[in-house]
Design an enzyme around this catalytic site. Sequence first.
Site, PDB file in Angstrom:
ATOM      1  N   ASP A   1      35.638  29.313  36.877  1.00  0.00           N
ATOM      2  CA  ASP A   1      35.363  30.225  35.773  1.00  0.00           C
ATOM      3  C   ASP A   1      34.136  29.735  35.013  1.00  0.00           C
ATOM      4  O   ASP A   1      33.796  28.548  35.094  1.00  0.00           O
ATOM      5  CB  ASP A   1      36.570  30.320  34.825  1.00  0.00           C
ATOM      6  CG  ASP A   1      36.636  31.655  34.098  1.00  0.00           C
ATOM      7  OD1 ASP A   1      35.707  31.935  33.315  1.00  0.00           O
ATOM      8  OD2 ASP A   1      37.591  32.411  34.314  1.00  0.00           O
TER       9      ASP A   1
ATOM     10  N   GLU B   1      45.918  43.263  44.346  1.00  0.00           N
ATOM     11  CA  GLU B   1      47.115  42.725  43.683  1.00  0.00           C
ATOM     12  C   GLU B   1      47.960  43.870  43.136  1.00  0.00           C
ATOM     13  O   GLU B   1      47.447  44.952  42.831  1.00  0.00           O
ATOM     14  CB  GLU B   1      46.713  41.772  42.556  1.00  0.00           C
ATOM     15  CG  GLU B   1      45.767  42.361  41.507  1.00  0.00           C
ATOM     16  CD  GLU B   1      46.487  43.105  40.398  1.00  0.00           C
ATOM     17  OE1 GLU B   1      47.713  42.952  40.282  1.00  0.00           O
ATOM     18  OE2 GLU B   1      45.804  43.842  39.660  1.00  0.00           O
TER      19      GLU B   1
ATOM     20  N   LEU C   1      50.484  43.170  40.534  1.00  0.00           N
ATOM     21  CA  LEU C   1      51.251  42.385  39.569  1.00  0.00           C
ATOM     22  C   LEU C   1      51.746  43.243  38.417  1.00  0.00           C
ATOM     23  O   LEU C   1      51.028  44.092  37.900  1.00  0.00           O
ATOM     24  CB  LEU C   1      50.397  41.252  38.997  1.00  0.00           C
ATOM     25  CG  LEU C   1      49.771  40.280  39.989  1.00  0.00           C
ATOM     26  CD1 LEU C   1      49.067  39.167  39.231  1.00  0.00           C
ATOM     27  CD2 LEU C   1      50.817  39.708  40.929  1.00  0.00           C
TER      28      LEU C   1
ATOM     29  N   CYS D   1      45.353  47.848  32.767  1.00  0.00           N
ATOM     30  CA  CYS D   1      45.265  48.397  34.121  1.00  0.00           C
ATOM     31  C   CYS D   1      45.325  49.923  34.159  1.00  0.00           C
ATOM     32  O   CYS D   1      44.327  50.568  34.478  1.00  0.00           O
ATOM     33  CB  CYS D   1      46.376  47.813  34.990  1.00  0.00           C
ATOM     34  SG  CYS D   1      46.175  46.059  35.337  1.00  0.00           S
TER      35      CYS D   1
END
Length: 450
Positions: free
Chosen positions: A41, A163, A165, A278
Site C-alpha cells: 500500500d 470478490e 464479500l 459497493c
Amino acid sequence: MTELRPTESISRRMTVFGTGYLGATHAACMAELGHEVLGVDVDPSKLAMLEAGEVPFYEPGLEEVLRRNIAAGRLRFTSSYEEAAEFADIHFLGVGTPQKKGEFAADMRFVDSVVDSLAPLLTRPAVIFGKSTVPVGTAERLGVRARELSPAGQDVEVAWNPEFLREGFAVKDTLHPDRLVLGVDRNRPGRAESVAREVYGKILDEGTPFVVTDLATSELVKASANAFLATKISFINAISEVCEASGADVTVLADAIGHDERIGRKFLNAGIGFGGGCLPKDIRAFMARAGELGADQALTFLREVDNINMRRRTRMVELAREACGSLLGARVAVLGAAFKPDSDDVRDSPALNVAGQIQLQGAAVSVYDPKAMGNSRSLFPTLTYSANTEEACAGADVVLILTEWAEFRKLLPSDLDDIVRKKVVIDGRNCLEPAIWRDAGWTYRGLGRP
C-alpha cells in the site's frame, strides 16, 4: 473464529496490492491458508496499523487472523513495489474503484496505477489476479498494458477473480466462499487457472464450486450480482410503498412470497434501503459502462432501482417530521450510523443521510452506533454523538432505528420509558415487534407496516 487446519496443499508466495477492506481481508486470509503474503500500500499510516496487528476498520474476526499470521511470519506489509515484484510472481489487485465525482462511472485511477507501477518491474513470468469490481473490458485492457510495460512481455497474464464479500462476514466469505469465479484470457491460454487452483487448494478441497470463464464474463458476474441484490431490495421497498397506501404489512408479505424458492426470503427486508461502498456505486458504474458499450437500454431499470432506494430515505425524514409536527427545535435520537450492522462503514449510509437531512431541517440530532462513531464524526462532524443508547435518547421527541444492530433489536420500551420526552419510535429497519411497543403505550411506525 474461522480457522482452517493445515493440510498438505501447496504454499505459494503472493502479494496483495491495496490494504483497504478487500485487500487487508484477502491478504490475511491467504496467509491463513498457509501462503506467504506481502501486503502492499502507499498509505504509511495504514501500513503501520496493519504491521502492529491492528485493522483500520471494523470486521469481526479479521484482527485475530491478521495477528496470528503476522506472528507466524506468513504475513507482512510494505510500500515498495520493487520488493513486491522481487518477492512473488503471483499478484492480487484489490484497490478501490470509487464512483467518479460528478459521474456514474467508476474511477479506475488506482487500478491503472498499480499495473503501471508494477508491470515494469516484472522480469519473470507472473500472474496478476484482479479482485476489484471493475467495468467489463478492464481485464483485457490491463493485460495488454501489463505486457507492453513488462520486461517479461508475453509471460505476464492478467486474470480476474472477483470478490463476493459481505461486510461482517468477510473472513468466512474468503475462507469458505459459496463460489469462486475466475476469468481467463481464452485467446492466451496460460498458467492462471492452474495457479488459482494451487492458491485456493484448501478451499476447493471443501467442494466449493469453481467457475472458470472468459474475462468479460467474470467481470460481469460481480456487477450482475450486485445489480440483482440492489433490485431485490428496491423491489420490496417499492412494494412497501404500496403497503403503506393500502394498509398492508410488508413484513408478512415478504415472508409469504419468500417461501417461493424461486424468490427466497433473503434481501426482502423493507426499510430505508441499501448503502455502503459497493451496491450504490456499482450499479451506477454498471449503467455507465452499458452506455459506453451501446447497451444503455438494457439497464435503464437500474435508474429506478436507485431512485426507489433514495426515496426511502426521504420517506423516513417525512415520518420523523409527522411524528414531531415540525422538526424545527425537535430532539431526534438516531440509533445506527453504519450502513449495516457488524460494520463501521458509513459510505453512502442511509442512516447518516437521514440524520443529516433531519438536522438541516432544524432538529437537534443525537446519534449512537456501536462501531461507526469515529467514521461518522469524520463524515458528519456537525451531528451530536452519544456514548450509548440511553444518552442518545435522553429527552427525545422521536427515536429512529436506522441500523439493525443486535442491541437495538433487543430494545424494550421499559429501557427508554423514563428517558425520552415522547414515546414515539420509527423503525426504519422493521426490526422491532410493533405489538410490544404499542402495548407499552408507545406510538410505533414501521416502513410498509400498518
